[in-house]
Design a protein around this motif. Sequence first.
Motif, PDB file in Angstrom:
ATOM      1  N   GLU A   1      11.534   3.990 -12.314  1.00 57.63           N
ATOM      2  CA  GLU A   1      12.537   3.718 -10.997  1.00 57.63           C
ATOM      3  C   GLU A   1      12.139   5.212 -10.212  1.00 57.63           C
ATOM      4  O   GLU A   1      12.434   6.316 -10.831  1.00 57.63           O
ATOM      5  CB  GLU A   1      13.886   3.605 -11.496  1.00 57.63           C
ATOM      6  N   LEU A   2      11.495   4.747  -8.990  1.00 62.85           N
ATOM      7  CA  LEU A   2      11.091   6.075  -8.412  1.00 62.85           C
ATOM      8  C   LEU A   2      11.824   6.148  -7.262  1.00 62.85           C
ATOM      9  O   LEU A   2      11.940   5.202  -6.262  1.00 62.85           O
ATOM     10  CB  LEU A   2       9.486   5.956  -8.013  1.00 62.85           C
ATOM     11  N   GLU A   3      12.459   7.347  -6.673  1.00 59.92           N
ATOM     12  CA  GLU A   3      13.160   7.463  -5.615  1.00 59.92           C
ATOM     13  C   GLU A   3      12.160   7.764  -4.378  1.00 59.92           C
ATOM     14  O   GLU A   3      10.688   8.045  -4.788  1.00 59.92           O
ATOM     15  CB  GLU A   3      13.869   9.061  -5.572  1.00 59.92           C
ATOM     16  N   PRO A   4      12.331   7.419  -3.266  1.00 64.55           N
ATOM     17  CA  PRO A   4      11.536   7.769  -2.030  1.00 64.55           C
ATOM     18  C   PRO A   4      10.551   9.141  -2.038  1.00 64.55           C
ATOM     19  O   PRO A   4      11.092  10.267  -2.294  1.00 64.55           O
ATOM     20  CB  PRO A   4      12.467   7.955  -0.768  1.00 64.55           C
TER      21      PRO A   4
ATOM     22  N   HIS B   1       5.875   5.816  -1.796  1.00 67.13           N
ATOM     23  CA  HIS B   1       5.910   6.287  -0.171  1.00 67.13           C
ATOM     24  C   HIS B   1       6.507   5.330   0.386  1.00 67.13           C
ATOM     25  O   HIS B   1       6.458   5.494   1.801  1.00 67.13           O
ATOM     26  CB  HIS B   1       4.190   6.442   0.258  1.00 67.13           C
ATOM     27  N   THR B   2       7.401   4.779   0.096  1.00 70.62           N
ATOM     28  CA  THR B   2       8.429   3.711   0.727  1.00 70.62           C
ATOM     29  C   THR B   2       9.479   4.647   1.236  1.00 70.62           C
ATOM     30  O   THR B   2       9.817   5.865   0.777  1.00 70.62           O
ATOM     31  CB  THR B   2       8.529   2.540   0.092  1.00 70.62           C
ATOM     32  N   GLY B   3      10.547   4.114   1.835  1.00 70.02           N
ATOM     33  CA  GLY B   3      11.737   4.677   2.391  1.00 70.02           C
ATOM     34  C   GLY B   3      12.872   4.211   1.350  1.00 70.02           C
ATOM     35  O   GLY B   3      13.898   4.684   1.908  1.00 70.02           O
TER      36      GLY B   3
ATOM     37  N   ASP C   1       0.982  -1.219  -0.071  1.00 76.58           N
ATOM     38  CA  ASP C   1       0.024   0.074   0.049  1.00 76.58           C
ATOM     39  C   ASP C   1       0.767   1.287   0.063  1.00 76.58           C
ATOM     40  O   ASP C   1       0.095   2.380  -0.177  1.00 76.58           O
ATOM     41  CB  ASP C   1      -0.954  -0.009   1.097  1.00 76.58           C
ATOM     42  N   ARG C   2       2.118   1.139   0.169  1.00 74.47           N
ATOM     43  CA  ARG C   2       3.205   2.346   0.073  1.00 74.47           C
ATOM     44  C   ARG C   2       3.249   2.579  -1.455  1.00 74.47           C
ATOM     45  O   ARG C   2       4.021   3.880  -1.477  1.00 74.47           O
ATOM     46  CB  ARG C   2       4.323   2.100   0.871  1.00 74.47           C
ATOM     47  N   ILE C   3       2.901   2.168  -2.253  1.00 76.10           N
ATOM     48  CA  ILE C   3       2.844   2.243  -3.718  1.00 76.10           C
ATOM     49  C   ILE C   3       1.627   2.433  -4.265  1.00 76.10           C
ATOM     50  O   ILE C   3       0.815   1.816  -4.313  1.00 76.10           O
ATOM     51  CB  ILE C   3       3.578   1.027  -4.555  1.00 76.10           C
ATOM     52  N   ARG C   4       1.276   3.930  -4.322  1.00 74.40           N
ATOM     53  CA  ARG C   4       0.023   4.518  -4.790  1.00 74.40           C
ATOM     54  C   ARG C   4      -0.143   4.461  -6.050  1.00 74.40           C
ATOM     55  O   ARG C   4       0.812   5.049  -6.846  1.00 74.40           O
ATOM     56  CB  ARG C   4      -0.281   5.811  -3.765  1.00 74.40           C
TER      57      ARG C   4
ATOM     58  N   THR D   1      14.343   3.363  -2.773  1.00 72.31           N
ATOM     59  CA  THR D   1      13.873   3.305  -4.262  1.00 72.31           C
ATOM     60  C   THR D   1      13.071   2.104  -4.839  1.00 72.31           C
ATOM     61  O   THR D   1      13.546   1.120  -4.310  1.00 72.31           O
ATOM     62  CB  THR D   1      15.253   3.426  -5.250  1.00 72.31           C
ATOM     63  N   ALA D   2      12.328   2.628  -5.417  1.00 78.42           N
ATOM     64  CA  ALA D   2      11.244   1.532  -5.938  1.00 78.42           C
ATOM     65  C   ALA D   2      11.310   1.333  -7.540  1.00 78.42           C
ATOM     66  O   ALA D   2      11.102   2.298  -8.170  1.00 78.42           O
ATOM     67  CB  ALA D   2       9.759   1.561  -5.422  1.00 78.42           C
ATOM     68  N   ASN D   3      11.437   0.162  -7.759  1.00 77.09           N
ATOM     69  CA  ASN D   3      11.390  -0.374  -9.403  1.00 77.09           C
ATOM     70  C   ASN D   3       9.947  -0.831  -9.675  1.00 77.09           C
ATOM     71  O   ASN D   3       9.365  -1.739  -8.946  1.00 77.09           O
ATOM     72  CB  ASN D   3      12.365  -1.070  -9.918  1.00 77.09           C
ATOM     73  N   VAL D   4       9.270  -0.089 -10.306  1.00 79.01           N
ATOM     74  CA  VAL D   4       7.854  -0.484 -10.821  1.00 79.01           C
ATOM     75  C   VAL D   4       7.550  -0.578 -11.830  1.00 79.01           C
ATOM     76  O   VAL D   4       8.052   0.199 -12.967  1.00 79.01           O
ATOM     77  CB  VAL D   4       6.747   0.807 -10.140  1.00 79.01           C
ATOM     78  N   THR D   5       6.927  -1.816 -12.287  1.00 76.78           N
ATOM     79  CA  THR D   5       6.605  -2.280 -13.621  1.00 76.78           C
ATOM     80  C   THR D   5       5.175  -1.872 -13.713  1.00 76.78           C
ATOM     81  O   THR D   5       4.215  -2.506 -12.996  1.00 76.78           O
ATOM     82  CB  THR D   5       6.798  -3.796 -14.047  1.00 76.78           C
ATOM     83  N   VAL D   6       4.704  -1.014 -14.829  1.00 76.16           N
ATOM     84  CA  VAL D   6       3.291  -0.712 -15.131  1.00 76.16           C
ATOM     85  C   VAL D   6       2.822  -1.436 -16.352  1.00 76.16           C
ATOM     86  O   VAL D   6       3.524  -1.340 -17.387  1.00 76.16           O
ATOM     87  CB  VAL D   6       3.273   0.761 -15.192  1.00 76.16           C
TER      88      VAL D   6
END
Length: 520
Positions: A492-495, A446-448, A411-414, A450-455
């Motif tokens: 690739e999203l920074e915090p 919204h994590t603390g 839930d921290r990835i909106r 870097t998040a790699n997200v596949t859309v």
Amino acid sequence: MISLDTAITAVTVYPDRARVTRSGKVEVPAGEHRIRVAPLPQDLLRDSIRVAGQGEVVVLGVDITTERQIAVTDEQVAALEERIRELEVAIGALGDSDRAADARIVFLDRLARRSAESLAAADSGRVSAFVDDLEAQYETVNTARRERDKLRQRHIREQQAVQRQLGDLRGKNRTDTEVAIITVEAAQAVTVDLDISYVVLGASWSSSYDLRLTDAGLTLRWFGLVEQRTGEDWPECRLQLSTARPAQALDVPELDPWFIGVEIPRPVMRSMVAGGASMDAVPVGYGAPAPAAAPPAMARKAAPIRESVAEVEHGVTAATYTPQRAVAVASDGTDHRTVITALDLEAELDHVTAPVQALEAVLRATARNTSEHTLPSGRAALFHESEFVGATHLDTWAPGEERELALGVDDRIRVERELVRRNASKATLGSARRIETEYAITVSNHTGRTANVTVLDRLPVARDAAITVRETTAKPQPAERGDLGILTWKLELEPQAQSTVTFGYRVEAGKGVVIDGLHD
């Protein structure tokens, strides 16, 4: 005939059966003798029985016979049936007494009414004596009735108990008991340690897993779930879990010829098929909580609890696991769990979202089985640190094989998906009908870390030449475009950062063509 008392000392459980070993010690005089081992389970496979042990004897043969035992004697049944009849007679006699008491009450009521007029002019002493006598008779009748009610209830309770006992006895018909007869020959009197083993149906084991995600990585704990309904309880003994399948792979595979021929024409039936492409669903779990805050530094950190793991012996086609502690398994079908092993897996974490299906991001681990174990299929419970977040099914996982694991919704990835433009024009003479659509997908981290997200999203796919689909915009450009309209972006999203993906398409159809399956 020599009777040998044995106890279960070892069990090897297969996916659909078990091999049981019984051991015992017996004194064998010189000469040829028959040793009786009983009782054995009825579902044992007779061809599987084997005898081993230590002692100066020669085993001449092993036979399995069936002995019929009478569980209930005719005398027991007859005694219970006679008692039921006695209770029925006693209850009937109490009913007769109640009817006689009812008649006496009616007589006393009539006597009281008739005597009332004649006693009206009598002196008070005579009236008082008559009333006292009448009350005494009423009391006697009612007291006797209450005693009979108590006795009747006792008879009914006893009758019900006897009927239940009789039903239980009648349910225990003649039972069959499997008996092993071992024929041995000894040159002189000797003490022999005998082990008799057999394969029995009604037993199995399966796998379950705990997948735990921590800051240190992904840990897998493998459990064996043992259950059995063989008719005999297994005490605490040496238990082994084998992946071998004794009932399978008994023949070398062979192929029959594959013949083809000319197809006979058949009438063609036309049907309307709804258009629109489909996309495999991304597995989802439950909401994943944010990682717990790190505990304050301690002067001395306690050592983590260690868990025993099973010893493994790898064969050519199967593996056998032996837990370090003895395990008792009752013959009631209840699962008994034992630890097989714990593995630290190499895993890369990222998130996958398909907002056209759900506005949520699934935490995905791409893990490799770096162990020597082939992990059988089974249910896996998912944990983030100590929090349970869901469950999934784990397919058979071979050593060195890479596998994608869904670890639940984070839930921290909106994720948001918005329709930003939609224009539709009607077809006119010499022109086509046109529908233009554009979407914006916004992903926030919204994590603390870097998040790699596949859309994942999709374009409609035309299944008829009268309909054309064109991509009009895509910002940024997708990392992958599938043949069936599936678009894939890698972000690739920074915090605390967010990114927006915009894409659009145009659908055109000729005059008179109705587009089916086009929706938001």
